[in-house]
Structure formats: C-alpha cells, structure tokens
Motif scaffolding. Structure first.
Motif, mmCIF file in Angstrom:
data_model
loop_
_atom_site.group_PDB
_atom_site.id
_atom_site.type_symbol
_atom_site.label_atom_id
_atom_site.label_comp_id
_atom_site.label_asym_id
_atom_site.label_seq_id
_atom_site.Cartn_x
_atom_site.Cartn_y
_atom_site.Cartn_z
ATOM 1 N N CYS A 122 0.799 -1.243 -0.008
ATOM 2 C CA CYS A 122 0.039 -0.001 -0.106
ATOM 3 C C CYS A 122 0.903 1.160 0.086
ATOM 4 O O CYS A 122 0.478 2.497 -0.650
ATOM 5 C CB CYS A 122 -1.030 -0.052 1.086
ATOM 6 S SG CYS A 122 -2.291 -1.276 1.061
ATOM 7 N N ASN A 123 1.960 1.200 0.766
ATOM 8 C CA ASN A 123 2.935 2.290 0.589
ATOM 9 C C ASN A 123 3.546 2.424 -0.841
ATOM 10 O O ASN A 123 3.591 3.685 -1.171
ATOM 11 C CB ASN A 123 4.049 2.015 1.885
ATOM 12 C CG ASN A 123 4.841 3.299 2.078
ATOM 13 O OD1 ASN A 123 4.208 4.206 2.132
ATOM 14 N ND2 ASN A 123 6.241 3.187 2.007
ATOM 15 N N ILE B 268 -1.025 4.467 -1.490
ATOM 16 C CA ILE B 268 -2.203 4.746 -0.985
ATOM 17 C C ILE B 268 -2.592 4.326 0.457
ATOM 18 O O ILE B 268 -3.534 4.436 1.180
ATOM 19 C CB ILE B 268 -3.396 3.562 -1.483
ATOM 20 C CG1 ILE B 268 -2.931 2.171 -1.187
ATOM 21 C CG2 ILE B 268 -3.488 3.807 -3.129
ATOM 22 C CD1 ILE B 268 -3.817 0.978 -1.591
ATOM 23 N N LEU B 269 -1.364 4.528 1.362
ATOM 24 C CA LEU B 269 -1.253 4.396 2.492
ATOM 25 C C LEU B 269 -1.481 5.956 3.525
ATOM 26 O O LEU B 269 -1.087 6.701 3.283
ATOM 27 C CB LEU B 269 0.009 3.950 3.227
ATOM 28 C CG LEU B 269 0.388 3.717 4.642
ATOM 29 C CD1 LEU B 269 -0.568 2.855 5.407
ATOM 30 C CD2 LEU B 269 2.009 3.652 4.798
ATOM 31 N N TYR C 257 -3.599 -4.546 9.513
ATOM 32 C CA TYR C 257 -3.251 -3.628 8.774
ATOM 33 C C TYR C 257 -4.073 -2.417 8.969
ATOM 34 O O TYR C 257 -3.431 -1.162 9.108
ATOM 35 C CB TYR C 257 -3.289 -4.062 7.241
ATOM 36 C CG TYR C 257 -2.990 -2.859 6.272
ATOM 37 C CD1 TYR C 257 -1.923 -2.155 6.329
ATOM 38 C CD2 TYR C 257 -4.204 -2.320 5.517
ATOM 39 C CE1 TYR C 257 -1.940 -0.984 5.605
ATOM 40 C CE2 TYR C 257 -4.219 -1.083 4.786
ATOM 41 C CZ TYR C 257 -3.116 -0.434 4.653
ATOM 42 O OH TYR C 257 -2.734 0.490 3.964
ATOM 43 N N TYR D 116 -7.108 2.644 2.389
ATOM 44 C CA TYR D 116 -6.798 2.503 1.083
ATOM 45 C C TYR D 116 -7.427 3.851 0.590
ATOM 46 O O TYR D 116 -8.300 4.278 0.325
ATOM 47 C CB TYR D 116 -7.452 1.298 0.494
ATOM 48 C CG TYR D 116 -7.348 -0.017 1.179
ATOM 49 C CD1 TYR D 116 -6.348 -0.806 0.992
ATOM 50 C CD2 TYR D 116 -8.130 -0.269 2.311
ATOM 51 C CE1 TYR D 116 -6.248 -2.076 1.601
ATOM 52 C CE2 TYR D 116 -7.953 -1.422 2.875
ATOM 53 C CZ TYR D 116 -6.903 -2.347 2.827
ATOM 54 O OH TYR D 116 -6.778 -3.473 3.604
ATOM 55 N N LEU E 165 -6.092 4.297 -5.928
ATOM 56 C CA LEU E 165 -6.865 2.773 -5.812
ATOM 57 C C LEU E 165 -8.341 3.208 -6.228
ATOM 58 O O LEU E 165 -9.117 3.052 -5.301
ATOM 59 C CB LEU E 165 -6.490 2.112 -4.552
ATOM 60 C CG LEU E 165 -7.016 0.523 -4.766
ATOM 61 C CD1 LEU E 165 -6.316 -0.135 -5.873
ATOM 62 C CD2 LEU E 165 -6.957 -0.061 -3.420
ATOM 63 N N HIS F 115 -13.911 -1.169 3.901
ATOM 64 C CA HIS F 115 -12.961 -2.103 2.968
ATOM 65 C C HIS F 115 -13.351 -3.545 2.953
ATOM 66 O O HIS F 115 -12.462 -4.115 2.189
ATOM 67 C CB HIS F 115 -11.426 -1.884 3.956
ATOM 68 C CG HIS F 115 -11.451 -2.569 5.155
ATOM 69 N ND1 HIS F 115 -12.289 -1.741 6.282
ATOM 70 C CD2 HIS F 115 -10.767 -3.560 5.892
ATOM 71 C CE1 HIS F 115 -12.248 -2.277 7.306
ATOM 72 N NE2 HIS F 115 -11.280 -3.709 6.986
ATOM 73 N N ASN G 291 -13.189 -4.869 -1.993
ATOM 74 C CA ASN G 291 -11.669 -3.930 -1.781
ATOM 75 C C ASN G 291 -11.046 -4.260 -2.996
ATOM 76 O O ASN G 291 -10.551 -5.524 -3.317
ATOM 77 C CB ASN G 291 -11.071 -4.600 -0.616
ATOM 78 C CG ASN G 291 -9.753 -4.051 -0.315
ATOM 79 O OD1 ASN G 291 -9.323 -3.280 -1.175
ATOM 80 N ND2 ASN G 291 -9.404 -4.087 1.102
ATOM 81 N N LEU H 242 -8.050 -3.784 -3.716
ATOM 82 C CA LEU H 242 -6.459 -3.916 -3.744
ATOM 83 C C LEU H 242 -5.808 -5.365 -4.508
ATOM 84 O O LEU H 242 -4.869 -5.108 -5.161
ATOM 85 C CB LEU H 242 -6.209 -3.934 -2.222
ATOM 86 C CG LEU H 242 -4.535 -4.191 -1.967
ATOM 87 C CD1 LEU H 242 -3.708 -2.922 -2.519
ATOM 88 C CD2 LEU H 242 -4.219 -4.534 -0.703
#
Ligand code: SF4
Length: 576
Positions: free
Chosen positions: A251-252, A256-257, A321, A421, A426, A442, A446, A448
């Motif tokens: 995610c980093n 999107i973090l 997370y 997110y 995203l 989420h 999701n 991701l």
C-alpha cells in the motif's frame, strides 16, 4: 440452525421462534438485510427503540468448513444512517451455531440502562442483570464473565464507548485462545447494542451437538478440497507469516497508505510499522508473542497474531493492517509499540480503530494536538473510555470530529471514516466507498487485489471491478465465511454450490449463488433509499477530487454518473 431468539429489551423477555421455510434460506448479511427491510422503520433513530441489533449466522456457519462460524452483526448504522453489517471472527459465532441458533434479534429499548447479559445454553435463554460490569473495559468485562461462566463460554461484549452510545462504538468478541479480541468495528453497531442496555452475550454450548448436514460425506469432501486450495495459495503462506500487515509495504508503494490525515499516500517510516517488522519482532521478542494463529477454530489461513512489548508481554491481539495505517501513518507515528498501545486502547474502549484513527488525524490537523504526538493520542483514547466531552467527540467518529473542529479535510463517505486505502490512487475501491450500501468499508469490495491487473490510477474498468467484488463480498458475508477465502472461489467457483448442496441438499448453479449477492445488495439499497441515504447523493469527500495525492499526484476522478450506473449492468457469467 432453524430458530431465532427475540429479546425484547424493554420488557426483559426472551422468546425462541422457529424460522419459516423462506427464512431458513437467509443467512448472515442477507438475513440482516431482509429483517431490516421487513421490521425496522428506515428513518428511525439508530439508537432509539425502533432500530434492532441483529446477530446472524451465515448459511454455512454450523459446518466444518474452514473459517465457517464468522458472525454477522447488523442494524441501522449510527454513522451512515443506512443498513450495516459487520462480520467478525472469534468463538461466539461458532458456539451460537452449535446451539442451533440462526439469529438473535434485540428489539425495543429499556428505560434503565443497567448492564444486562444475555445468557444462552442448550437449556435456557435468559437476561441477567450485572450492574458490576458498568463502564468496564473490554478485557476486564471478559475476565469477569469468564469467572462467572467458565473458560469454555463464548463471549462478546461492548466497552464503555458502546454503553455511552457513541457512534464509533464496536462489538468485541473473544477469540479461540482467550487472548484474541476481535471487533465488529465498522458502522457503530456497539452503540446500537448499548442502546438496548446489553453489555454482553454469553454462549454455553457444552451440551450442544454438531449440526446434522444433508450429506456428511460430501461435506467432508468439499471441506478437504476447499482447505487444500487455500493451503496451496501463495497468499495464505503470506498471511500466515505476516498477518494482514503483510499489505502495508504494498500500500505504501502504491501510494495509498493514509498518512498525516490523508495528505499523502506514502509514509517515510513505513518500514518501521510493516508486516515484516512486526513478524520479526514477534519472533525475537518471544514471551506471549505469537503469529500464524486462527481467530476462529478450523481456519487454515491463520492470519491472527499476538503482538508483545519488548519484555514479551502481550500488548495487543491481533495487530492488523487497517489499524496500523490509521493509528500509525495517518497520525505520523512510526513507532510500532506506540501504535500497538493505541490499538489496545481502542479495543479497551470498544471503539473502531479505523474510525478513531481517522478522527484523531482530523483533530491533529485542526491543531488539537500535533502530528506524531503518541502520548496525546493515547490520552484522547483514554478520554473516550472516561467519557469526557473531548473523548465523546472522538468516540463519535471522524465526521462529528471534523464538524466540531471546523476541519475541511475529513476522510469520510456517508458519515463513516475512509479505511486504509486512499481511493485517489486505488480508484476501484473509491467506487465501492460511494456505491456500496455499507459506505466507506474496506470489506465491502476491496480493489487492492486487482491493483496488478487493472491500473489503479486509471478510470477504466473500475466500476466493473467494484461490482464484481461487492457481489462476492455479499455472498461470502451471507455464507458466514471469511473474505480471505476468496482465492478458493476464484479457482473453483463450483465450490459455492457444492457446499450448499452438502449442507442443505439445495441444487444451486453459480448464477443462483450470484443472485444471493444481488439480493443482499438490492435489499440493502432499498432500505438505504427509504432511509434517505442512497448512493445517489454521497460522493467521496470534495478534497479528494481537488487535492492531488502525493506521491502519485492523482485525484479521484471517476464521474458520479458513471458510478451511479453500477447496478444497471448484469453481472458476468461464471466468475465474480
Ligand atoms: S483468515 Fe484470518 S481473519 Fe479470516 S478467519 Fe482466518 S484468522 Fe480469522
């Protein structure tokens, strides 16, 4: 599972009812949606007497399938004002299923909020007054309940936030080993249970027998096939080793973090709070630290953990997370021990860590405390439990906090905090935040998992991605299985029909199973439309359409009109 329990919290009565043939075909999120539409006035006050708090077993909740027994908790949400379902692990759901109970429905509201406990065993269902539990933290509540009802009881409760009916309050469930605390966090359902004067629910399944299924041999076969696919999937190994924090580095990297109240998508100290760092510390610190644990008996993925301090004493279980993102990067806190302590304080207050982290992020931006002030953040969370005016503001969630402090960057859709997110980089998940009846959640669809296949910064195909994911989430939430089992169904979509046949003898095609998901979404959307919170009116927050998000420097640019057309297209054949 052919009966449900109705608890009238005003009269203090408990009735057991048999389900009709039609009701037997509802489970989990689907059952909640149906009961909300049938029995709850959509415009009612979420913490008033006309709302209902529903615990519901998924259709496969009483089987031997991996992750079966997750419990759906639902009602009209104090945050979104619409239908809400939150799925949670822990042992209570499995025990409720073993007792043959399909749902528990808390109705009406008592004049006096003295804490009461619903006790259910094979022999009895009754309400007990336990005033000594008033305002106790979640861990202390579980200890007292264990002392009275024994180590084998399945326990769930609310913390002080739920008793105070704060909109971000959660419902906590004890995990299999007693160390885990799982929270049905999203949507503020702890406040709804608190408004019913119910502090805890206790399941004693000692004299219960496993459920009889339609074809036990076929159930064993499909269970083995299901577990085998899950164990062979590389994501399982990853989750087992690193838990949900495994995705923090990704995610980093994607940008999107949530960082410093959603002002950046990348955190300079991400390595210090990553899944790899956590796994490493769990290994080296030893003591009570553990990883690769099931939150529910029989799970083969086992993504849960116990995070311990430098002396090996448990600080929080599990560390996940979303909580690390919102209580860490979003607050500019890069010390994982501080993040763990903040997470623990959320659990003790019985409050959603996502909503709390987002609210404190807004308070930091408004100057109430500085970004990176871990001690200040802890103090705010303690104030939630104490019920100070500032604590009550934070405990009411990010939207209220934003209003009180006149903030402009408030990360919420439909009154609920945006999770970990950022939709500007995203975009498929942004479609879910806007169009899902669950709001910014989420677990509702999701995107991701599609970031490698569909350009997360592009606008093409995102509505289709969200539609597919929302449908699949609605089906899994109705079956009572964890969302992390999705790789098995992607690999072999026939598993759905085979499982339901083995349990009930039903002959369902894949399209029939898809229709369960569609039915859930249509029912929830109808409730939301009557409640005045349909997806027609709630976009992502304005700042996300205007402020480019570093480091990708993208804004959210999927037109509202395109998102509103999401349900005008039929779902594709054969796959989710
Ligand atoms: S995969 Fe993780 S969250 Fe899902 S049931 Fe297993 S331990 Fe719980």
């Amino acid at each position: 599972m052919n009966k449900w329990v109705r608890v009238n919290t005003c009269e203090g009565t408990v009735h057991v009812e048999r389900c009709s043939d039609q009701e037997l075909r509802w489970g989990g999120r689907n059952l909640i949606a149906k009961l909300l539409l049938r029995e709850v006035p959509p415009t009612c006050d979420p913490i008033g007497r006309y709302n209902k708090l529903i615990l519901s077993e998924g259709l496969l909740g009483d089987t031997i399938l991996a992750t079966a027994g997750r419990l759906s908790i639902g009602g009209k949400s104090p945050l979104t004002g619409g239908a809400k379902e939150s799925s949670v692990g822990g042992e209570a759901g499995r025990k409720m299923a073993r007792l043959g109970i399909k749902a528990i429905i808390f109705e009406d509201a008592p004049a006096d909020l003295t804490p009461r406990v619903l006790f259910i065993s094979k022999k009895e269902c009754r309400l007990l007054e336990m005033p000594e539990l008033a305002r106790l933290a979640v861990s202390e509540t579980f200890s007292r309940l264990q002392e009275r009802f024994g180590d084998e009881a399945g326990l769930m409760c609310i913390g002080p936030a739920g008793e105070m009916r704060l909109s971000a309050a959660a419902v906590a469930v004890q995990g299999e080993d007693g160390a885990q605390v799982r929270l049905a966090g999203r949507g503020g359902l702890g406040a709804v249970l608190g408004a019913k004067g119910i502090k805890a629910i206790v399941f004693d399944d000692q004299e219960a027998k496993p459920a009889e299924v339609y074809d036990a041999k076929k159930m064993r076969e499909v269970s083995r096939a299901f577990s085998r696919i899950l164990l062979e999937d590389p994501k399982t190994e990853n989750r087992h080793k690193f838990g949900t924090p495994a995705v923090l580095s990704l995610c980093n990297e994607l940008g999107i973090l949530p960082t410093r109240n959603f002002s950046s998508g990348r955190f300079e100290r991400a390595d210090d709070i990553s899944g790899e760092t956590i796994a490493n510390l769990i290994e080296t610190r030893g003591g009570e630290a553990r990883r690769g644990l099931p939150c529910i008996r029989g799970c083969v993925i086992r993504c849960a953990n116990v995070f311990a301090d430098a002396r090996g004493r448990k600080s929080v279980a599990s560390i996940q997370y979303e909580n690390i993102a919102l209580l860490g990067a979003n607050l500019n806190i890069g010390e994982i021990d501080e993040v763990a302590e903040l997470n623990h304080l959320c659990n003790e207050a019985g409050i959603d860590a996502i909503e709390a982290g987002a609210a404190i992020g807004v308070a930091m931006e408004a100057g109430v405390l500085a970004f990176g002030d871990a001690e200040g953040a802890k103090d705010l969370l303690r104030q939630v439990s104490q019920g100070t005016p500032l604590g009550r503001i934070i405990g009411s969630g990010v939207t209220i906090t934003g209003k009180v402090f006149g903030a402009r960057r408030v990360p919420a859709v439909k009154g609920q905090a945006i999770p970990a997110y950022d939709p500007r980089a995203l975009k498929g998940i942004g479609v879910t935040y806007v169009t899902s009846p669950m709001g910014a959640d989420h677990t509702a669809g999701n995107a991701l998992e599609t970031a490698g296949a569909v350009d997360p910064l592009g606008t093409q195909g995102q509505v289709e991605v969200s539609r597919r994911l929302q449908l699949r989430a609605a089906v899994l939430d109705s079956l009572g299985l964890c969302l992390f089992v999705r790789p098995a169904f992607v690999k072999d979509p026939s598993l759905f029909g085979r499982m339901l046949h083995a349990r009930y003898g039903w002959d369902l095609t894949f399209e029939d199973v898809q229709r369960i998901g569609l039915d859930v979404l249509e029912t929830e959307r109808e409730f939301n439309s009557r409640a005045g919170v349909s997806e027609d009116f709630f976009d992502v927050p304005e700042f996300m359409r205007e402020e480019p998000l570093p480091p990708r420097n993208s804004v959210y640019d999927i037109p509202m009109k395109e998102m509103q057309g999401i349900w005008n297209v039929k779902p594709p054949k054969g796959v989710f």
